[in-house]
Design a protein around this motif. Structure first.
Motif, PDB file in Angstrom:
ATOM      1  N   SER A 214       0.939  -1.311   0.040  1.00 20.85           N
ATOM      2  CA  SER A 214       0.202  -0.111   0.049  1.00 20.85           C
ATOM      3  C   SER A 214       0.745   1.099   0.172  1.00 20.85           C
ATOM      4  CB  SER A 214      -0.843  -0.135   1.365  1.00 20.85           C
ATOM      5  OG  SER A 214      -1.863  -0.929   1.316  1.00 20.85           O
ATOM      6  N   ASN A 215       0.352   2.031  -0.771  1.00 22.26           N
ATOM      7  CA  ASN A 215       1.123   3.495  -0.674  1.00 22.26           C
ATOM      8  C   ASN A 215       0.020   4.474  -1.226  1.00 22.26           C
ATOM      9  OD1 ASN A 215       1.727   3.940  -4.054  1.00 22.26           O
ATOM     10  ND2 ASN A 215       2.859   2.010  -3.211  1.00 22.26           N
ATOM     11  N   ARG A 216       0.338   5.789  -0.993  1.00 21.46           N
ATOM     12  CA  ARG A 216      -0.443   6.641  -1.343  1.00 21.46           C
ATOM     13  C   ARG A 216      -0.867   6.994  -2.858  1.00 21.46           C
ATOM     14  NH1 ARG A 216       1.214  12.020   2.500  1.00 21.46           N
ATOM     15  NH2 ARG A 216       1.212  10.940   4.529  1.00 21.46           N
ATOM     16  N   SER A 217       0.089   6.719  -3.711  1.00 19.88           N
ATOM     17  CA  SER A 217      -0.213   6.617  -5.436  1.00 19.88           C
ATOM     18  C   SER A 217      -1.462   5.981  -5.725  1.00 19.88           C
ATOM     19  CB  SER A 217       0.809   5.956  -5.811  1.00 19.88           C
ATOM     20  OG  SER A 217       0.975   4.503  -5.748  1.00 19.88           O
ATOM     21  N   ALA A 218      -2.111   4.900  -4.754  1.00 18.60           N
ATOM     22  CA  ALA A 218      -3.519   4.540  -4.994  1.00 18.60           C
ATOM     23  C   ALA A 218      -4.378   5.367  -5.044  1.00 18.60           C
ATOM     24  CB  ALA A 218      -3.769   3.500  -4.217  1.00 18.60           C
ATOM     25  N   LEU A 222      -4.411  12.337  -2.485  1.00 18.36           N
ATOM     26  CA  LEU A 222      -3.580  12.244  -1.540  1.00 18.36           C
ATOM     27  C   LEU A 222      -1.801  12.042  -2.025  1.00 18.36           C
ATOM     28  CD1 LEU A 222      -5.100   9.421   0.862  1.00 18.36           C
ATOM     29  CD2 LEU A 222      -5.380  11.949   0.704  1.00 18.36           C
ATOM     30  N   ASP A 223      -1.800  11.293  -3.008  1.00 17.72           N
ATOM     31  CA  ASP A 223      -0.393  11.474  -3.377  1.00 17.72           C
ATOM     32  C   ASP A 223      -0.141  12.880  -3.968  1.00 17.72           C
ATOM     33  OD1 ASP A 223       1.665   9.856  -4.219  1.00 17.72           O
ATOM     34  OD2 ASP A 223       1.206   9.932  -6.543  1.00 17.72           O
ATOM     35  N   PRO A 226       1.900  17.261   0.122  1.00 21.05           N
ATOM     36  CA  PRO A 226       3.149  17.164   0.480  1.00 21.05           C
ATOM     37  C   PRO A 226       3.615  15.873   1.470  1.00 21.05           C
ATOM     38  CG  PRO A 226       2.239  19.241   0.842  1.00 21.05           C
ATOM     39  CD  PRO A 226       1.203  18.355   0.925  1.00 21.05           C
ATOM     40  N   ALA A 227       5.160  15.661   1.298  1.00 19.20           N
ATOM     41  CA  ALA A 227       5.510  14.194   1.831  1.00 19.20           C
ATOM     42  C   ALA A 227       5.387  14.177   3.325  1.00 19.20           C
ATOM     43  CB  ALA A 227       7.049  13.866   1.465  1.00 19.20           C
ATOM     44  N   ASP A 228       5.163  15.627   3.852  1.00 14.78           N
ATOM     45  CA  ASP A 228       4.916  15.585   5.225  1.00 14.78           C
ATOM     46  C   ASP A 228       3.593  15.243   5.978  1.00 14.78           C
ATOM     47  OD1 ASP A 228       4.376  18.075   4.618  1.00 14.78           O
ATOM     48  OD2 ASP A 228       5.232  19.181   6.273  1.00 14.78           O
ATOM     49  N   ALA A 229       2.588  15.392   4.685  1.00 17.76           N
ATOM     50  CA  ALA A 229       1.206  15.659   5.251  1.00 17.76           C
ATOM     51  C   ALA A 229       0.845  14.337   6.091  1.00 17.76           C
ATOM     52  CB  ALA A 229       0.303  15.484   3.862  1.00 17.76           C
ATOM     53  N   HIS A 230       0.138  14.543   7.152  1.00 19.55           N
ATOM     54  CA  HIS A 230      -0.406  13.542   8.091  1.00 19.55           C
ATOM     55  C   HIS A 230      -1.805  13.271   7.748  1.00 19.55           C
ATOM     56  CE1 HIS A 230      -0.309  11.587  12.113  1.00 19.55           C
ATOM     57  NE2 HIS A 230      -1.636  11.545  11.911  1.00 19.55           N
ATOM     58  N   ILE A 231      -2.082  12.139   7.355  1.00 23.30           N
ATOM     59  CA  ILE A 231      -3.365  11.629   6.679  1.00 23.30           C
ATOM     60  C   ILE A 231      -4.305  11.033   7.843  1.00 23.30           C
ATOM     61  CG2 ILE A 231      -4.652  10.309   5.077  1.00 23.30           C
ATOM     62  CD1 ILE A 231      -3.109  12.474   3.965  1.00 23.30           C
ATOM     63  N   ILE A 232      -5.226  11.824   8.250  1.00 23.13           N
ATOM     64  CA  ILE A 232      -6.342  11.159   9.080  1.00 23.13           C
ATOM     65  C   ILE A 232      -7.440  10.378   8.450  1.00 23.13           C
ATOM     66  CG2 ILE A 232      -7.947  11.641  10.966  1.00 23.13           C
ATOM     67  CD1 ILE A 232      -6.291  14.188  11.519  1.00 23.13           C
ATOM     68  N   GLY A 233      -7.865   9.266   8.642  1.00 28.21           N
ATOM     69  CA  GLY A 233      -8.701   8.345   7.804  1.00 28.21           C
ATOM     70  C   GLY A 233      -9.851   8.028   8.591  1.00 28.21           C
ATOM     71  N   VAL A 234     -11.249   8.409   7.929  1.00 30.93           N
ATOM     72  CA  VAL A 234     -12.284   7.877   8.652  1.00 30.93           C
ATOM     73  C   VAL A 234     -13.264   7.055   7.333  1.00 30.93           C
ATOM     74  CG1 VAL A 234     -12.621   9.822  10.166  1.00 30.93           C
ATOM     75  CG2 VAL A 234     -13.681  10.204   7.922  1.00 30.93           C
ATOM     76  N   PHE A 235     -13.792   6.297   8.011  1.00 30.60           N
ATOM     77  CA  PHE A 235     -14.621   5.268   6.904  1.00 30.60           C
ATOM     78  C   PHE A 235     -15.952   4.782   7.150  1.00 30.60           C
ATOM     79  CE2 PHE A 235      -9.963   4.801   7.925  1.00 30.60           C
ATOM     80  CZ  PHE A 235      -9.186   4.610   6.584  1.00 30.60           C
ATOM     81  N   GLY A 236     -16.468   4.620   6.006  1.00 33.08           N
ATOM     82  CA  GLY A 236     -17.762   4.088   6.005  1.00 33.08           C
ATOM     83  C   GLY A 236     -18.702   4.937   5.265  1.00 33.08           C
ATOM     84  N   PHE A 237     -20.235   4.419   5.178  1.00 32.34           N
ATOM     85  CA  PHE A 237     -21.245   5.357   4.500  1.00 32.34           C
ATOM     86  C   PHE A 237     -21.743   6.478   5.685  1.00 32.34           C
ATOM     87  CE2 PHE A 237     -21.937   1.055   2.807  1.00 32.34           C
ATOM     88  CZ  PHE A 237     -21.926   1.494   1.321  1.00 32.34           C
ATOM     89  N   PHE A 238     -22.100   7.359   4.797  1.00 35.01           N
ATOM     90  CA  PHE A 238     -22.324   8.844   5.698  1.00 35.01           C
ATOM     91  C   PHE A 238     -23.728   8.719   6.678  1.00 35.01           C
ATOM     92  CE2 PHE A 238     -20.483  11.214   1.773  1.00 35.01           C
ATOM     93  CZ  PHE A 238     -19.142  11.197   2.575  1.00 35.01           C
ATOM     94  N   GLY A 239     -23.433   9.136   7.749  1.00 35.26           N
ATOM     95  CA  GLY A 239     -24.840   9.061   8.475  1.00 35.26           C
ATOM     96  C   GLY A 239     -24.359   9.861   9.641  1.00 35.26           C
ATOM     97  N   LEU A 260      -7.770  15.395   6.352  1.00 45.51           N
ATOM     98  CA  LEU A 260      -8.642  14.574   6.619  1.00 45.51           C
ATOM     99  C   LEU A 260      -9.017  13.748   5.127  1.00 45.51           C
ATOM    100  CD1 LEU A 260     -10.908  12.903   8.340  1.00 45.51           C
ATOM    101  CD2 LEU A 260     -12.125  14.939   8.202  1.00 45.51           C
ATOM    102  N   ALA A 261      -9.020  12.722   5.337  1.00 46.68           N
ATOM    103  CA  ALA A 261      -9.532  11.677   4.079  1.00 46.68           C
ATOM    104  C   ALA A 261     -10.761  10.847   4.479  1.00 46.68           C
ATOM    105  CB  ALA A 261      -8.374  10.856   3.649  1.00 46.68           C
TER     106      ALA A 261
END
Length: 447
Positions: A214-218, A222-223, A226-239, A260-261
């Motif tokens: 896995s890498n950000r190029s997917a 996100l790719d 900047p390289a120093d970006a800290h990605i916060i991920g949340v997941f799932g359908f909206f509700g 935030l992704a």
């Protein structure tokens, strides 16, 4: 049509799993990975619950839904054992439809296990709480409590009585996902053969492979960061119960290299005709101050989609007139909507996230697929301190960092102060795909 799994040794028993399978939903995703776990032990066939037929409100289509279940039941005698991945709503919208269809399946199964993803309360109605909500004008909470009571009377209590009767004449096992649910099923509902195990998706080897590849190029958006970006991920359908807006508010208290992704989208069943924007997306945009300006503060309105308060005279000095048309708390350029993902993309998204946040409100959930997946991948996981996540933590101590539900200040501080480094490999977990398969093997073996 049944979804058959690959060929196996003829000595293994045959298992039918009744579940959603091709839909974009958590139950379907879990079933797809469960099949892989059970292949060494069973010949597995998945009988797909067609959600169009089963959840339609037309009387004619509801009859077709009944026919679908009747046709499934006619096939069940050809199997040694049957498992239901039970989320009650996948069997219908109306309590009487759900009860009728589930009763047919139970009575047609030679040996049965029921994986309960939602546990319905059988507690008595709390009149004191209801009256308190009425007297304090909490109409919504009072209505919700009354609605839950009606649903429990029509479905929950009759189902538990039916299960108890059926266990006297046929082998039925129950699989739940927390110790609390185990005690509720075993001691409150007086059911036998109850087992508990957290949701499990990936083996340690599979998780390590996902992490390595896995890498950000997917994800091009996100790719490009900047390289120093800290990605916060949340997941799932909206509700509303997902609490994504809590993370957006926390983002406003974090340095500008934090992004935030949001890996998810509107659930297909929640797409409304002529709806210009889903209400919860509007909530997220408002939390990010996406359409705000300093001029609105002068006009007395902080939220552009709510009535303005009485104007308060303000004195503002800006160096650039263009700043009047933005907002100092606007973080919308650091919020990225990634859309709905496939199972594989979902795992990749977790792996490239520096922090995984599960900010869910307390709504009586028993389990969370994203929570199990994030822990299996060895992610830094920040979880709202709700009942389901506290129960989950008993299986995987020290895997989660908790914050109080909705407390975005606490969340921001903990994201900032926790060590951002992860282990080089996926963790070895005491409760995993192998122990999960063993629970299913015990619950479904015909001997």
């Amino acid at each position: 049509m049944p979804a058959s799994v690959s060929e196996h040794s003829a000595s293994k028993p045959t298992l039918a799993i009744i579940s959603t399978f091709d839909d974009l939903c958590g139950i379907a995703a879990y079933t797809r990975y469960l099949v892989k776990q059970l292949e060494p032990h069973f010949h597995v066939t998945v009988l797909d619950l067609d959600q169009y037929l089963l959840r339609h409100t037309s009387p004619h289509v509801r009859k077709l839904g009944d026919r679908l279940i009747r046709d499934m039941c006619a096939k069940l005698q050809d199997f040694d054992c049957v498992n239901i991945q039970l989320e009650h709503g996948t069997l219908g919208l109306h309590a009487r439809d759900i009860y009728r269809r589930l009763r047919w399946i139970v009575q047609a199964s030679p040996r049965l296990s029921i994986s309960s993803h939602t546990i319905m309360s059988a507690d008595g109605f709390d009149f004191g709480m209801f009256l308190s909500r009425i007297f304090t004008l909490k109409w919504g909470a009072a209505y919700s409590q009354l609605e839950d009571e009606v649903h429990s009377r029509r479905l929950g209590r009759p189902l538990y009585r039916f299960y108890r009767r059926q266990q006297q004449v046929r082998p039925i096992h129950f699989i739940v996902h927390t110790g609390r649910d185990f005690r509720f099923m075993r001691y409150v509902n007086r059911l036998e053969n109850v087992h508990h195990h957290p949701l499990s998706f990936l083996s340690e080897a599979d998780a390590s492979t996902v992490r390595t590849q896995s890498n950000r190029s997917a994800f091009p958006s996100l790719d490009a960061l900047p390289a120093d970006a800290h990605i916060i991920g949340v997941f799932g359908f909206f509700g509303p119960y997902k609490g994504f807006d809590t993370v957006v508010k926390a983002l406003g208290r974090l340095p500008k290299n934090y992004h935030l992704a949001i890996f998810g989208g509107v659930h297909p069943n929640d797409i409304k005709r002529n709806q210009k924007l889903h209400p919860y997306i509007r909530t997220i945009l408002d939390s990010a101050r996406a359409d705000f300006s300093l001029l609105q503060l002068e006009e007395g309105g902080e939220i552009p989609h709510e009535p303005a308060a009485k104007p308060v005279p303000l004195t503002m000095q800006v160096s650039d007139p263009a700043q009047m048309f933005s907002h100092p708390k606007d973080v919308s350029d650091r919020v990225h909507f990634m859309g709905s993902l496939t199972d594989e993309q979902f795992f990749t998204a977790m792996s490239v996230s520096d922090s995984v946040v599960l900010p869910y409100l307390e709504v009586g959930q028993s389990s969370s697929g994203p929570m199990s997946q994030a822990v299996e991948l060895g992610c830094r996981v920040f979880a709202a301190r709700n009942q389901a996540f506290m129960q989950f933590a008993k299986y995987h101590p020290d895997a989660l960092t908790f914050f109080d539900v909705g407390n975005y200040i606490e969340l921001a501080e903990k994201i900032m102060t926790q060590d951002p480094k992860r282990a080089d490999a996926a963790p070895s977990l005491k409760f995993n795909t192998f122990t999960n398969a063993e629970v299913y093997r015990l619950s479904n073996s015909p001997t």
